[in-house]
Each structure stands twice: as C-alpha cells, then as structure tokens.
Motif scaffolding. Structure first.
Motif, short mmCIF file in Angstrom:
data_model
loop_
_atom_site.label_atom_id
_atom_site.label_comp_id
_atom_site.label_asym_id
_atom_site.label_seq_id
_atom_site.Cartn_x
_atom_site.Cartn_y
_atom_site.Cartn_z
N HIS A 129 -38.02 16.23 24.29
CA HIS A 129 -37.59 17.52 24.81
C HIS A 129 -37.99 18.60 23.82
N PRO A 130 -38.08 19.83 24.27
CA PRO A 130 -38.50 20.90 23.37
C PRO A 130 -37.50 21.08 22.22
N GLY A 131 -37.98 21.57 21.11
CA GLY A 131 -37.11 21.96 20.01
C GLY A 131 -36.94 20.91 18.94
N GLN A 132 -35.78 20.96 18.34
CA GLN A 132 -35.44 20.07 17.23
C GLN A 132 -34.06 19.49 17.49
N GLU A 133 -33.74 18.43 16.76
CA GLU A 133 -32.45 17.77 16.95
C GLU A 133 -31.88 17.33 15.61
N PHE A 134 -30.57 17.46 15.50
CA PHE A 134 -29.84 17.01 14.32
C PHE A 134 -28.81 15.99 14.79
N ASN A 135 -28.78 14.81 14.17
CA ASN A 135 -27.80 13.77 14.49
C ASN A 135 -26.99 13.44 13.24
N VAL A 144 -32.74 4.24 15.20
CA VAL A 144 -33.44 5.36 15.83
C VAL A 144 -34.93 5.12 15.64
N VAL A 145 -35.68 5.27 16.71
CA VAL A 145 -37.12 5.15 16.63
C VAL A 145 -37.71 6.50 16.99
N ILE A 146 -38.51 7.05 16.08
CA ILE A 146 -39.21 8.32 16.31
C ILE A 146 -40.70 8.01 16.16
N ASN A 154 -26.13 4.76 9.52
CA ASN A 154 -24.75 4.28 9.39
C ASN A 154 -23.83 5.48 9.27
N GLU A 155 -22.53 5.24 9.34
CA GLU A 155 -21.54 6.31 9.25
C GLU A 155 -21.84 7.22 8.07
N GLY A 156 -21.84 8.53 8.34
CA GLY A 156 -22.08 9.53 7.30
C GLY A 156 -23.54 9.90 7.13
N ASP A 157 -24.46 9.13 7.69
CA ASP A 157 -25.89 9.46 7.60
C ASP A 157 -26.23 10.56 8.60
N SER A 158 -27.26 11.32 8.27
CA SER A 158 -27.72 12.36 9.20
C SER A 158 -29.24 12.29 9.32
N LEU A 159 -29.74 12.81 10.43
CA LEU A 159 -31.16 12.79 10.71
C LEU A 159 -31.53 14.07 11.44
N TYR A 160 -32.58 14.72 10.97
CA TYR A 160 -33.08 15.95 11.59
C TYR A 160 -34.53 15.68 11.97
N ALA A 177 -22.05 2.95 18.86
CA ALA A 177 -22.35 3.92 17.79
C ALA A 177 -22.02 5.31 18.34
N LYS A 178 -21.36 6.12 17.54
CA LYS A 178 -20.99 7.46 17.96
C LYS A 178 -21.57 8.46 16.98
N PHE A 179 -22.23 9.52 17.52
CA PHE A 179 -22.82 10.53 16.64
C PHE A 179 -22.74 11.91 17.27
N LEU A 180 -22.79 12.90 16.42
CA LEU A 180 -22.88 14.29 16.84
C LEU A 180 -24.35 14.64 16.95
N ALA A 181 -24.77 15.11 18.12
CA ALA A 181 -26.16 15.52 18.33
C ALA A 181 -26.17 17.02 18.59
N ILE A 182 -26.97 17.72 17.81
CA ILE A 182 -27.13 19.16 18.02
C ILE A 182 -28.59 19.41 18.36
#
Length: 184
Positions: A129-135, A144-146, A154-160, A177-182
């Motif tokens: 999708h267009p744009g960028q994502e933060f997890n 995660v495969v990019i 794992n818990e506490g890790d982030s990915l942009y 697995a539960k994560f915040l996606a922006i």
C-alpha cells in the motif's frame, strides 16, 4: 462474506459510480485485475485494508467512512477505550482494530493488529500500500517478510518500513501476536 464486507463493498462501488469512473479505469489505476476489483465491489472477496486505504486516498474520503458509513467528526482529540476500536474484518489470520476512527483529517491510520496463531507451515499473505508503516510489538512474536528479507519481532521490538514493498507476517510459537501498526 460478512455483512461488514458487503456494506464496505457497496460504499466502494457508490464512490466509483458517483465519480463516473469505470471498473477498467480503477482496476488499471490500482494495478489489479478487473475481476479482482469486481470481487471487492460485489463483496464476494475479502477486501484488504491496504486496498481500502488506497481507495480512501484516491477519493479523498476518510477510511472510517468506508468502514462504517459514518464520517469522523472529532478534530481536537479522539479517545478510544480498550477494546472499543472499530473492528476491520480482513483475512482470517488477522484482526484489525482502528484506534482513531472518529478523528477527522488524520495524517496517519493507527491500528491494533492481532495475527492469529496458525500452522507454522501456512504461507504468508502479502500486500502493499502507499506510504510507510511503523509496527510496535506488544505481545507475542511474529515473522515479518519484506520483499526477500525475513525479520523476527518480539515484544518491545519495532519496525519501520516502506509499505510499497511487498510485506506480510505470521505469528510464531503457536501463539497470537499483537502489534500497533501506524500507516502513513
């Protein structure tokens, strides 16, 4: 398909028809087959959040309007209590909850995403999708495969990352697995 998906499909079709655009034009613009676009508009196929996000951007409407049929109204702040976000049905493996659904003119789309536990050998479903994502990982672990890169979170890790790149994920260790996606 669920009633929610059918209602979203009707809204997508109405927006296209009001805009005077054909299925051919939009399927080419979104780089998907005409038959896939027709499946989305008919409610016969699961509609990826990434596609809904593209439709919202293309027609300058709020994602919330597509999801609920109601326009967001808040402009100073929006409070969403635990478990009270708008659920977005998608693929069976994912649960999405919109966390700012009632805020108008958002610059980002925040979601609480749960990747259900599944068979370790299940294929990963990819999207772009267009744009960028933060997890940001809240609970559990996931792969995660990019493009061709595999990353375990794992818990506490982030990915942009650049969300125009093909990406997908699956839970690890037989647990959700539960994560915040922006998305922006």
């Amino acid at each position: 398909m669920s009633d929610q998906i059918k209602q979203i499909a009707v809204r997508i079709k109405e927006i296209r028809e009001i805009s005077g655009l054909s299925l051919d034009e939009l399927s080419k613009e979104f780089d998907i087959s005409k038959s896939k676009y027709e499946e989305y508009e008919s409610g016969k196929s699961d509609i990826p959040v990434s596609f809904l996000y593209e439709i919202a951007n293309r027609f300058d409407v709020e994602l919330t309007s597509l999801l609920t049929g109601d326009a967001p109204r808040l402009s100073t702040y929006s409070l969403v209590r635990k478990g009270k976000g708008i659920n977005v049905e998608r693929r069976e493996q994912y649960e999405y909850q919109s966390l700012a659904f009632n805020f108008i003119h958002k610059k980002v789309e925040p979601f609480l995403v749960t990747v259900k536990s599944g068979n370790i050998d299940e294929p990963i479903h990819f999207n772009t999708h267009p744009g960028q994502e933060f997890n940001y990982m809240i609970e559990g672990s996931m792969k995660v495969v990019i493009n061709d890169s595999e990353i375990d979170l794992n818990e506490g890790d982030s990915l942009y990352f650049d969300s125009t790149a093909k990406h997908g994920m699956k839970s690890l260790n037989g647990k959700p697995a539960k994560f915040l996606a922006i998305i922006f």
